[in-house]
Motif scaffolding. Structure first.
Motif, PDB file in Angstrom:
ATOM      1  N   MET A   1     -57.035  62.105  51.847  1.00 35.87           N
ATOM      2  CA  MET A   1     -57.229  61.329  53.052  1.00 35.87           C
ATOM      3  C   MET A   1     -58.690  60.900  53.087  1.00 35.87           C
ATOM      4  N   THR A   2     -58.897  59.664  53.392  1.00 40.44           N
ATOM      5  CA  THR A   2     -60.256  59.156  53.485  1.00 40.44           C
ATOM      6  C   THR A   2     -60.488  58.609  54.872  1.00 40.44           C
ATOM      7  N   GLY A   3     -61.614  59.004  55.446  1.00 39.92           N
ATOM      8  CA  GLY A   3     -61.970  58.537  56.774  1.00 39.92           C
ATOM      9  C   GLY A   3     -62.736  57.238  56.701  1.00 39.92           C
ATOM     10  N   PRO A   4     -63.264  56.766  57.816  1.00 41.00           N
ATOM     11  CA  PRO A   4     -64.029  55.537  57.867  1.00 41.00           C
ATOM     12  C   PRO A   4     -65.209  55.593  56.907  1.00 41.00           C
ATOM     13  N   GLY A   5     -65.470  54.488  56.256  1.00 38.84           N
ATOM     14  CA  GLY A   5     -66.600  54.406  55.343  1.00 38.84           C
ATOM     15  C   GLY A   5     -66.350  55.077  54.008  1.00 38.84           C
ATOM     16  N   GLY A   6     -65.094  55.470  53.733  1.00 44.87           N
ATOM     17  CA  GLY A   6     -64.763  56.072  52.452  1.00 44.87           C
ATOM     18  C   GLY A   6     -65.123  57.542  52.338  1.00 44.87           C
ATOM     19  N   HIS A   7     -65.528  58.174  53.410  1.00 43.25           N
ATOM     20  CA  HIS A   7     -65.858  59.594  53.383  1.00 43.25           C
ATOM     21  C   HIS A   7     -64.591  60.422  53.558  1.00 43.25           C
ATOM     22  N   ALA A   8     -64.613  61.610  53.003  1.00 48.00           N
ATOM     23  CA  ALA A   8     -63.454  62.490  53.112  1.00 48.00           C
ATOM     24  C   ALA A   8     -63.174  62.797  54.578  1.00 48.00           C
ATOM     25  N   ALA A   9     -61.913  62.734  54.938  1.00 47.26           N
ATOM     26  CA  ALA A   9     -61.498  63.070  56.305  1.00 47.26           C
ATOM     27  C   ALA A   9     -61.536  64.580  56.484  1.00 47.26           C
ATOM     28  N   ASP A  10     -61.602  65.022  57.732  1.00 43.19           N
ATOM     29  CA  ASP A  10     -61.583  66.458  58.015  1.00 43.19           C
ATOM     30  C   ASP A  10     -60.378  67.097  57.344  1.00 43.19           C
ATOM     31  N   GLY A  11     -60.593  68.238  56.726  1.00 39.69           N
ATOM     32  CA  GLY A  11     -59.500  68.958  56.097  1.00 39.69           C
ATOM     33  C   GLY A  11     -59.284  68.585  54.654  1.00 39.69           C
ATOM     34  N   ASP A  12     -59.989  67.564  54.144  1.00 37.69           N
ATOM     35  CA  ASP A  12     -59.752  67.094  52.785  1.00 37.69           C
ATOM     36  C   ASP A  12     -60.770  67.647  51.789  1.00 37.69           C
ATOM     37  N   GLU A  13     -61.759  68.355  52.274  1.00 40.16           N
ATOM     38  CA  GLU A  13     -62.752  68.929  51.377  1.00 40.16           C
ATOM     39  C   GLU A  13     -62.094  70.050  50.569  1.00 40.16           C
ATOM     40  N   PRO A  14     -62.417  70.143  49.288  1.00 35.88           N
ATOM     41  CA  PRO A  14     -61.827  71.226  48.496  1.00 35.88           C
ATOM     42  C   PRO A  14     -62.339  72.581  48.967  1.00 35.88           C
ATOM     43  N   LEU A  15     -61.478  73.575  48.854  1.00 32.96           N
ATOM     44  CA  LEU A  15     -61.882  74.929  49.187  1.00 32.96           C
ATOM     45  C   LEU A  15     -62.718  75.496  48.049  1.00 32.96           C
ATOM     46  N   SER A  16     -63.697  76.304  48.385  1.00 28.18           N
ATOM     47  CA  SER A  16     -64.486  77.000  47.369  1.00 28.18           C
ATOM     48  C   SER A  16     -63.602  78.079  46.743  1.00 28.18           C
ATOM     49  N   PRO A  17     -63.989  78.608  45.598  1.00 23.07           N
ATOM     50  CA  PRO A  17     -63.199  79.697  45.005  1.00 23.07           C
ATOM     51  C   PRO A  17     -63.004  80.879  45.962  1.00 23.07           C
ATOM     52  N   ASP A  18     -64.044  81.243  46.713  1.00 24.96           N
ATOM     53  CA  ASP A  18     -63.910  82.342  47.673  1.00 24.96           C
ATOM     54  C   ASP A  18     -62.955  81.984  48.807  1.00 24.96           C
ATOM     55  N   GLU A  19     -63.022  80.746  49.278  1.00 28.52           N
ATOM     56  CA  GLU A  19     -62.111  80.307  50.339  1.00 28.52           C
ATOM     57  C   GLU A  19     -60.661  80.305  49.845  1.00 28.52           C
ATOM     58  N   LEU A  20     -60.454  79.887  48.597  1.00 32.55           N
ATOM     59  CA  LEU A  20     -59.102  79.896  48.029  1.00 32.55           C
ATOM     60  C   LEU A  20     -58.544  81.315  47.969  1.00 32.55           C
ATOM     61  N   VAL A  21     -59.372  82.251  47.512  1.00 30.75           N
ATOM     62  CA  VAL A  21     -58.925  83.644  47.443  1.00 30.75           C
ATOM     63  C   VAL A  21     -58.606  84.159  48.842  1.00 30.75           C
ATOM     64  N   GLY A  22     -59.448  83.842  49.824  1.00 30.19           N
ATOM     65  CA  GLY A  22     -59.190  84.272  51.189  1.00 30.19           C
ATOM     66  C   GLY A  22     -57.890  83.703  51.728  1.00 30.19           C
ATOM     67  N   LEU A  23     -57.642  82.421  51.482  1.00 29.74           N
ATOM     68  CA  LEU A  23     -56.408  81.796  51.964  1.00 29.74           C
ATOM     69  C   LEU A  23     -55.198  82.363  51.226  1.00 29.74           C
ATOM     70  N   GLU A  24     -55.355  82.599  49.950  1.00 36.99           N
ATOM     71  CA  GLU A  24     -54.283  83.208  49.160  1.00 36.99           C
ATOM     72  C   GLU A  24     -53.897  84.574  49.750  1.00 36.99           C
ATOM     73  N   LEU A  25     -54.886  85.377  50.098  1.00 39.18           N
ATOM     74  CA  LEU A  25     -54.625  86.689  50.699  1.00 39.18           C
ATOM     75  C   LEU A  25     -53.953  86.556  52.066  1.00 39.18           C
ATOM     76  N   ARG A  26     -54.368  85.543  52.855  1.00 42.96           N
ATOM     77  CA  ARG A  26     -53.733  85.319  54.160  1.00 42.96           C
ATOM     78  C   ARG A  26     -52.271  84.915  54.001  1.00 42.96           C
ATOM     79  N   ILE A  27     -51.995  84.058  52.998  1.00 41.04           N
ATOM     80  CA  ILE A  27     -50.607  83.644  52.749  1.00 41.04           C
ATOM     81  C   ILE A  27     -49.785  84.850  52.282  1.00 41.04           C
ATOM     82  N   ASP A  28     -50.357  85.664  51.390  1.00 40.26           N
ATOM     83  CA  ASP A  28     -49.666  86.886  50.958  1.00 40.26           C
ATOM     84  C   ASP A  28     -49.308  87.762  52.154  1.00 40.26           C
TER      85      ASP A  28
END
Length: 164
Positions: A1-28
């Motif tokens: 998703m791209t917001g105005p001016g071609g910038h990434a829209a909220d929620g479209d930024e990639p998760l960092s490796p630590d954030e991915l692990v945290g979300l993975e644990l929450r889903i588990d």
């Protein structure tokens, strides 16, 4: 998703490796609670062989006695899908029109044609939006869509063979 001016829209930024692990644990943890507390969740399996963050949730329904919802966590998105039915053997145009019209009433999910022209229900959510409430809504939505759409779709695509 791209917001105005071609910038990434909220929620479209990639998760960092630590954030991915945290979300993975929450889903588990959320899936473990579903298995324990949700009567329609029959089994949860984790894909540990592919190196990807994927789960397979077996759900017990009434119209479709058993189906799976596949969760696939990626750096930017959580993709979910469920196999609804094989490719229709009759009245394919009518079936696809029926499903496209139903797509208009779905929120966050849609029907899609996948491998071997099978019909799937799919949804993709920005990974940053994923929390217990979103997971609850998503699983509930899959349950409702499959339960409401399976039998009518089978009657159209397999009318001469599907009775009931």
């Amino acid at each position: 998703m791209t917001g105005p001016g071609g910038h990434a829209a909220d929620g479209d930024e990639p998760l960092s490796p630590d954030e991915l692990v945290g979300l993975e644990l929450r889903i588990d943890a959320w899936l473990a609670r579903q298995l324990e507390e949700n009567p329609v969740v029959e089994a949860v399996e984790r894909d540990t062989d592919s190196g990807e963050r994927r789960w397979f949730v077996r759900v017990t329904g009434e119209e479709k006695s058993v189906f799976s919802v596949w969760f696939h966590l990626q750096q930017r998105n959580l993709h979910l899908e469920s196999y609804l039915m094989p490719a229709p053997i009759e009245r394919a145009g009518e079936l696809y029109e029926h499903l496209l019209r139903r797509n208009l009433k779905l929120h966050g999910l849609c029907f899609a044609i996948g491998a071997e022209d099978a019909v799937f229900v799919v949804g993709t959510f920005p990974a940053r939006w994923v929390d217990d409430a979103l997971l609850d809504r998503a699983l509930g939505s899959f349950y409702v869509v499959v339960e409401q759409c399976f039998r009518p779709a089978m009657r159209i695509g397999f009318g001469s063979r599907f009775r009931g």
